[in-house]
Design an enzyme around this catalytic site. Structure first.
Site, PDB file in Angstrom:
ATOM      1  N   ARG A 104       0.785  -1.332   0.045  1.00  0.00           N
ATOM      2  CA  ARG A 104       0.034  -0.168   0.049  1.00  0.00           C
ATOM      3  C   ARG A 104       0.930   1.382  -0.039  1.00  0.00           C
ATOM      4  O   ARG A 104       0.220   2.384  -0.010  1.00  0.00           O
ATOM      5  CB  ARG A 104      -0.939   0.031   1.065  1.00  0.00           C
ATOM      6  CG  ARG A 104      -0.153   0.188   2.363  1.00  0.00           C
ATOM      7  CD  ARG A 104      -0.727  -0.027   3.719  1.00  0.00           C
ATOM      8  NE  ARG A 104      -2.172  -0.005   4.194  1.00  0.00           N
ATOM      9  CZ  ARG A 104      -2.473  -0.318   5.154  1.00  0.00           C
ATOM     10  NH1 ARG A 104      -2.043  -1.174   6.094  1.00  0.00           N
ATOM     11  NH2 ARG A 104      -3.928  -0.359   5.398  1.00  0.00           N
ATOM     12  N   TYR A 166      -4.670  -0.379  15.966  1.00  0.00           N
ATOM     13  CA  TYR A 166      -3.255   0.168  15.847  1.00  0.00           C
ATOM     14  C   TYR A 166      -2.734  -1.135  15.139  1.00  0.00           C
ATOM     15  O   TYR A 166      -2.941  -2.186  15.023  1.00  0.00           O
ATOM     16  CB  TYR A 166      -2.705   0.111  17.416  1.00  0.00           C
ATOM     17  CG  TYR A 166      -1.146   0.315  17.197  1.00  0.00           C
ATOM     18  CD1 TYR A 166      -0.619   1.547  16.875  1.00  0.00           C
ATOM     19  CD2 TYR A 166      -0.269  -0.776  17.522  1.00  0.00           C
ATOM     20  CE1 TYR A 166       0.724   1.545  16.783  1.00  0.00           C
ATOM     21  CE2 TYR A 166       1.077  -0.562  17.367  1.00  0.00           C
ATOM     22  CZ  TYR A 166       1.610   0.689  17.101  1.00  0.00           C
ATOM     23  OH  TYR A 166       3.059   0.818  16.877  1.00  0.00           O
ATOM     24  N   SER A 193      -8.712  -2.715  22.060  1.00  0.00           N
ATOM     25  CA  SER A 193      -8.479  -3.943  22.597  1.00  0.00           C
ATOM     26  C   SER A 193      -7.648  -3.494  24.020  1.00  0.00           C
ATOM     27  O   SER A 193      -7.382  -2.377  23.908  1.00  0.00           O
ATOM     28  CB  SER A 193      -7.713  -4.759  21.675  1.00  0.00           C
ATOM     29  OG  SER A 193      -6.635  -3.840  21.164  1.00  0.00           O
ATOM     30  N   GLY A 223     -11.325 -10.532  22.657  1.00  0.00           N
ATOM     31  CA  GLY A 223     -11.562 -11.786  21.882  1.00  0.00           C
ATOM     32  C   GLY A 223     -12.646 -12.826  22.456  1.00  0.00           C
ATOM     33  O   GLY A 223     -13.672 -12.357  22.839  1.00  0.00           O
ATOM     34  N   GLY A 226     -14.747 -11.792  25.210  1.00  0.00           N
ATOM     35  CA  GLY A 226     -15.999 -10.881  25.110  1.00  0.00           C
ATOM     36  C   GLY A 226     -15.597  -9.456  25.185  1.00  0.00           C
ATOM     37  O   GLY A 226     -14.434  -9.241  24.836  1.00  0.00           O
ATOM     38  N   ASP A 253     -14.326  -5.256  13.033  1.00  0.00           N
ATOM     39  CA  ASP A 253     -15.080  -4.285  12.135  1.00  0.00           C
ATOM     40  C   ASP A 253     -16.408  -4.871  12.409  1.00  0.00           C
ATOM     41  O   ASP A 253     -17.515  -3.727  12.348  1.00  0.00           O
ATOM     42  CB  ASP A 253     -14.929  -4.508  10.929  1.00  0.00           C
ATOM     43  CG  ASP A 253     -13.087  -4.127  10.731  1.00  0.00           C
ATOM     44  OD1 ASP A 253     -12.699  -3.020  11.390  1.00  0.00           O
ATOM     45  OD2 ASP A 253     -12.432  -4.497   9.864  1.00  0.00           O
TER      46      ASP A 253
END
Length: 311
Positions: A104, A166, A193, A223, A226, A253
């Site tokens: 990218r 991040y 997170s 994760g 929960g 997402d």
């Protein structure tokens, strides 16, 4: 009326079932955190627009076509003829590990500007603006685009949600922390997170510090454990649904899309977390960033229990 505007980079995704170096059959699609959220919200029946730049190439046409087909408003997509549409490759070196490689640098997605982000926020006049920590890491102009979009939305009374997301390959933690903390005065809802919270504040406990800073809702994901929602008045826990994990890429997402959908439906906090967990569970059960995202009718399927045959 545009309910959600989001902006960022969408790329062509190439996915193989084995190590990429071996060649063979590949699946072609698109990927990108913000466009994943846009598709997730559109499938749940919301009016959502995605702003970004693509190259004047066939991969760029694939991004446009896919988003249009999924019901996402594409009027804020710009073609950057001097750049190319970036791509991302997913391969599986072993049966349960997904390896991700990005291509990218200098791509069209990094050419976003502050002027066009402000213009999009003004023209769309969304109910909510959604941003991630990926876009400001792409370039200096993309960073300015995110900051100005957040500031403009805040000045217009539009809530802003931020998914930290991040990416160590894009920028060091110190640089990410500086930029993300600049965004905080304009942010209503944070998704992060556990290991991302220190990017937003050095204080402890971090959720309390962020609430004191002016953030209204902090959603901390963990994760399989929960997620937790922190507000000024409450702390709620949402367990992860017990489903088999095929692929975790895109699950965050999906979670965000489910949560924001419930916000737009004016649901209570527990219902927001529950819808987010269901959307995330759909995503981890199949390959692809967004292909398994649920429609509104699909949300009720998990109520039947695993192994049910619907006839």
């Amino acid at each position: 009326m545009t309910e959600v505007l989001t902006l960022g980079e969408s790329m062509v995704a190439v996915r193989t079932d084995a190590s990429l170096r071996l060649g063979g059959t590949a699946h072609l699609s698109i990927a990108g955190s913000e466009s994943n959220v846009a598709i997730g919200l559109a499938r749940l029946g919301h009016d959502v627009a995605w702003m970004g730049a693509v190259g004047d190439d066939e991969p760029g046409q694939l991004v446009r076509r896919t988003l249009r087909a999924e019901g996402v408003d594409t009027r804020f997509i710009r073609t950057a003829p001097e750049s190319f549409t970036g791509f991302i490759a997913f391969d599986q070196p072993t049966h349960d590990i997904t390896r991700v490689s990005y291509h990218r640098r200098g791509a069209a997605g990094s050419t976003l500007t502050a002027d066009e982000s402000v213009a999009a926020v003004t023209a769309a006049s969304p109910t909510l603006l959604h941003l991630t920590g990926i876009t400001p890491a792409l370039s200096g102009t993309a960073r300015d685009a995110v900051l100005k979009a957040a500031r403009t939305a805040h000045m217009r009374g539009t809530p802003v949600s931020l998914d930290v997301n991040y990416r160590a390959r894009l920028w060091p933690r110190s640089e990410a922390a500086t930029t993300l903390r600049e965004l905080l005065p304009f942010v209503h809802t944070v998704f992060a997170s556990r290991d991302e919270l220190d990017l937003l504040t050095e204080a402890s406990p971090p959720a309390a510090a962020l609430l004191a800073h002016g953030v209204t809702e902090i959603v901390v994901t963990a994760g399989a454990e929960g997620a937790w929602l922190h507000t000024a008045d409450d702390k709620l826990h949402q367990p992860a649904l017990p489903v088999g994990v095929v692929n975790s890429v895109g699950a965050g997402d999906a979670f965000v899309a489910g949560y924001l959908s419930a916000v737009l439906d004016d649901q209570q906090y527990d219902a927001r977390l529950a819808r987010a967990a269901v959307a995330g569970a759909f995503c981890v059960g199949a390959h692809g960033d967004w292909e398994a995202l649920p429609t509104r009718a699909d949300l009720e399927l998990f109520a039947h229990g695993q192994g049910t045959a619907l006839r």
